[in-house]
Design a protein around this motif. Structure first.
Motif, PDB file in Angstrom:
ATOM      1  N   ASP A  39     -18.836  23.186   0.074  1.00  0.00           N
ATOM      2  CA  ASP A  39     -18.296  23.542  -1.242  1.00  0.00           C
ATOM      3  C   ASP A  39     -19.286  24.371  -2.051  1.00  0.00           C
ATOM      4  N   ALA A  40     -20.571  24.208  -1.786  1.00  0.00           N
ATOM      5  CA  ALA A  40     -21.594  24.919  -2.560  1.00  0.00           C
ATOM      6  C   ALA A  40     -21.485  26.431  -2.406  1.00  0.00           C
ATOM      7  N   TRP A  41     -20.978  26.876  -1.251  1.00  0.00           N
ATOM      8  CA  TRP A  41     -20.883  28.330  -1.007  1.00  0.00           C
ATOM      9  C   TRP A  41     -19.966  29.012  -2.024  1.00  0.00           C
ATOM     10  N   GLY A  42     -18.813  28.426  -2.273  1.00  0.00           N
ATOM     11  CA  GLY A  42     -17.884  29.033  -3.219  1.00  0.00           C
ATOM     12  C   GLY A  42     -18.134  28.637  -4.653  1.00  0.00           C
ATOM     13  N   ALA A  43     -18.776  27.490  -4.856  1.00  0.00           N
ATOM     14  CA  ALA A  43     -18.977  26.994  -6.211  1.00  0.00           C
ATOM     15  C   ALA A  43     -20.113  27.704  -6.940  1.00  0.00           C
ATOM     16  N   ASP A  44     -21.084  28.214  -6.192  1.00  0.00           N
ATOM     17  CA  ASP A  44     -22.241  28.854  -6.827  1.00  0.00           C
ATOM     18  C   ASP A  44     -22.473  30.208  -6.167  1.00  0.00           C
ATOM     19  N   ALA A  45     -22.198  31.277  -6.885  1.00  0.00           N
ATOM     20  CA  ALA A  45     -22.322  32.627  -6.333  1.00  0.00           C
ATOM     21  C   ALA A  45     -23.763  32.969  -5.968  1.00  0.00           C
ATOM     22  N   ARG A  46     -24.715  32.265  -6.561  1.00  0.00           N
ATOM     23  CA  ARG A  46     -26.113  32.568  -6.275  1.00  0.00           C
ATOM     24  C   ARG A  46     -26.505  32.220  -4.842  1.00  0.00           C
ATOM     25  N   VAL A  47     -25.791  31.267  -4.231  1.00  0.00           N
ATOM     26  CA  VAL A  47     -26.124  30.874  -2.857  1.00  0.00           C
ATOM     27  C   VAL A  47     -25.979  32.065  -1.926  1.00  0.00           C
ATOM     28  N   GLU A  48     -24.822  32.737  -1.967  1.00  0.00           N
ATOM     29  CA  GLU A  48     -24.610  33.909  -1.116  1.00  0.00           C
ATOM     30  C   GLU A  48     -25.581  35.022  -1.486  1.00  0.00           C
ATOM     31  N   ALA A  49     -25.832  35.215  -2.791  1.00  0.00           N
ATOM     32  CA  ALA A  49     -26.741  36.273  -3.235  1.00  0.00           C
ATOM     33  C   ALA A  49     -28.156  36.047  -2.703  1.00  0.00           C
ATOM     34  N   PHE A  50     -28.595  34.793  -2.672  1.00  0.00           N
ATOM     35  CA  PHE A  50     -29.934  34.502  -2.186  1.00  0.00           C
ATOM     36  C   PHE A  50     -30.054  34.775  -0.680  1.00  0.00           C
ATOM     37  N   PHE A  51     -29.017  34.429   0.075  1.00  0.00           N
ATOM     38  CA  PHE A  51     -29.053  34.717   1.512  1.00  0.00           C
ATOM     39  C   PHE A  51     -29.070  36.226   1.756  1.00  0.00           C
ATOM     40  N   GLN A  52     -28.326  36.985   0.968  1.00  0.00           N
ATOM     41  CA  GLN A  52     -28.349  38.439   1.091  1.00  0.00           C
ATOM     42  C   GLN A  52     -29.729  38.998   0.741  1.00  0.00           C
ATOM     43  N   LEU A  53     -30.364  38.388  -0.266  1.00  0.00           N
ATOM     44  CA  LEU A  53     -31.706  38.814  -0.639  1.00  0.00           C
ATOM     45  C   LEU A  53     -32.705  38.546   0.479  1.00  0.00           C
ATOM     46  N   ILE A  54     -32.609  37.378   1.093  1.00  0.00           N
ATOM     47  CA  ILE A  54     -33.494  37.043   2.209  1.00  0.00           C
ATOM     48  C   ILE A  54     -33.345  38.056   3.333  1.00  0.00           C
TER      49      ILE A  54
END
Length: 248
Positions: A49-64
């Motif tokens: 659920d964290a993937w869709g609930a917090d947009a920063r999660v995907e953004a951080f993986f893209q940054l990595i």
């Protein structure tokens, strides 16, 4: 003193290049491991659920992923070298200089067969360093003495080129040593850095040449280098063939 200092400076630069290249290789492997771990964690997070609930999660993986790609680009970036800008030197003259700078004890008999008259796409310091590394390696293989042969010749087959070969009369190498001889920091002799053949290989491959290692029919080890022919620069200097003792 000037020529010796130039060769020593070139040797230090070659050793530094080997060390830097080894570090780059190790860092690329570590970055690849981090990338694989990041990808695995991202796939796991996408199912929560964290993937869709917090947009920063995907953004951080893209940054990595972006920063890892940038780091890998820095490690692999090389300045282009135009073949027309490569210096040239006479193979036999540079081989003579490299032999003179090598550490050849009196109990090692040296035979020179310097017949190459063509030029090589390296400057004289690099080619002298290459020959010195080969000669030092051959001397180390004969602690009780023997014959060391240094040959240069003009390659007539195919597209032509210049060949350089160093032969020793030592005991030869084991199967493992043959397979690992060009690895940086690999040596069968305690107290030796194991960089000589790796430096040779780097100098040769950068100019499109090839280097081979084999055993002689009566023992010993032979290292042969062949540089490609450059038709626009066929400088020729005839050097004779002679046999000497020691390094003189």
């Amino acid at each position: 003193m000037g020529a010796r200092a130039d060769l020593q400076a070139r040797e230090r630069a070659a050793v530094a290049d080997v060390v830097a290249s080894t570090l780059r290789h190790d860092l690329r492997n570590k970055l690849a491991s981090v990338r694989n771990a990041s990808f695995y964690l991202m796939r796991k997070m996408q199912k929560t659920d964290a993937w869709g609930a917090d947009a920063r999660v995907e953004a951080f993986f893209q940054l990595i992923d972006k920063e890892l790609a940038a780091a890998e680009e820095v490690l692999t970036r090389r300045a282009p070298v135009s073949s027309s800008d490569r210096p040239l030197c006479h193979a036999s003259e540079a081989a003579e200089r490299g032999l003179a700078e090598a550490r050849v004890p009196e109990h090692v008999r040296v035979v020179r067969e310097l017949k190459a008259r063509d030029t090589v796409p390296l400057d004289v310091e690099d080619l002298a360093l290459l020959v010195r590394c080969l000669v030092d390696n051959a001397v180390e293989a004969m602690p009780r003495g023997g014959m060391l042969t240094l040959r240069t010749w003009d390659v007539e087959e195919g597209e032509g080129g210049v060949g350089i070969r160093v032969e020793d009369a030592g005991e030869g190498l084991t199967a493992e040593a043959y397979s690992r001889a060009f690895e940086p920091f690999y040596s069968t002799r305690p107290g030796h850095a194991g960089l000589g053949l790796n430096i040779v290989q780097r100098l040769v491959l950068r100019q499109g040449g090839k280097v081979t290692l084999d055993g002689g029919p009566s023992g010993g080890t032979h290292v042969e280098v062949v540089f490609p022919h450059r038709p626009e620069a066929r400088g020729r200097t005839r050097l004779g063939q002679e046999e000497i003792r020691g390094s003189k």
